[in-house]
Design a protein around this motif. Sequence first.
Motif, PDB file in Angstrom:
ATOM      1  N   THR A  95       0.810  -1.227   0.000  1.00  0.00           N
ATOM      2  CA  THR A  95       0.000   0.000   0.000  1.00  0.00           C
ATOM      3  C   THR A  95       0.840   1.272   0.000  1.00  0.00           C
ATOM      4  O   THR A  95       0.301   2.352  -0.214  1.00  0.00           O
ATOM      5  CB  THR A  95      -0.910   0.031   1.239  1.00  0.00           C
ATOM      6  N   MET A  96       2.139   1.163   0.302  1.00  0.00           N
ATOM      7  CA  MET A  96       3.070   2.298   0.432  1.00  0.00           C
ATOM      8  C   MET A  96       2.694   3.215   1.599  1.00  0.00           C
ATOM      9  O   MET A  96       3.039   4.382   1.629  1.00  0.00           O
ATOM     10  CB  MET A  96       3.170   3.085  -0.871  1.00  0.00           C
ATOM     11  N   GLU A  97       2.001   2.661   2.588  1.00  0.00           N
ATOM     12  CA  GLU A  97       1.645   3.425   3.782  1.00  0.00           C
ATOM     13  C   GLU A  97       2.816   3.442   4.752  1.00  0.00           C
ATOM     14  O   GLU A  97       3.426   2.414   5.027  1.00  0.00           O
ATOM     15  CB  GLU A  97       0.436   2.809   4.480  1.00  0.00           C
ATOM     16  N   VAL A  98       3.145   4.619   5.284  1.00  0.00           N
ATOM     17  CA  VAL A  98       4.215   4.763   6.269  1.00  0.00           C
ATOM     18  C   VAL A  98       3.720   4.182   7.585  1.00  0.00           C
ATOM     19  O   VAL A  98       2.713   4.642   8.139  1.00  0.00           O
ATOM     20  CB  VAL A  98       4.626   6.240   6.435  1.00  0.00           C
ATOM     21  N   LEU A  99       4.432   3.177   8.090  1.00  0.00           N
ATOM     22  CA  LEU A  99       4.022   2.496   9.307  1.00  0.00           C
ATOM     23  C   LEU A  99       4.710   3.046  10.549  1.00  0.00           C
ATOM     24  O   LEU A  99       4.095   3.136  11.610  1.00  0.00           O
ATOM     25  CB  LEU A  99       4.318   0.999   9.193  1.00  0.00           C
TER      26      LEU A  99
END
Length: 113
Positions: A95-99
């Motif tokens: 998703t390319m979400e920053v975790l």
Amino acid sequence: MLRKLIICIGLFASGSAQAQCLTANTGAGCATAKIISVPQSQRSLGPPPVEIGAILPRGKYSMVLNARWYGLPVARDGWVYFRIEEDVYRVDYRTMEVLERATAEAGRNWPSG
């Protein structure tokens, strides 16, 4: 091989600091560098360049390869590391979400500043 063995024997046979300097006999000086280790709890990170939960555009930032070299845990469970400015982040690759911001976990050899 024999030369390496002789050098090693010479290093352990003599107790002086000069014997431990392999270049002393060439006329070069020897010095030791003081290593200063800053505990992770005292590292000042400053404001983050991206917020947790942000979606990164594909192709804009560099993925960090060989995370173990930088003292980071091995990437797993679908997330990877990305370098964003001088920081390292865990990012969900699908998703390319920053975790999470992981800069404080990086070792001294992380290329910052």
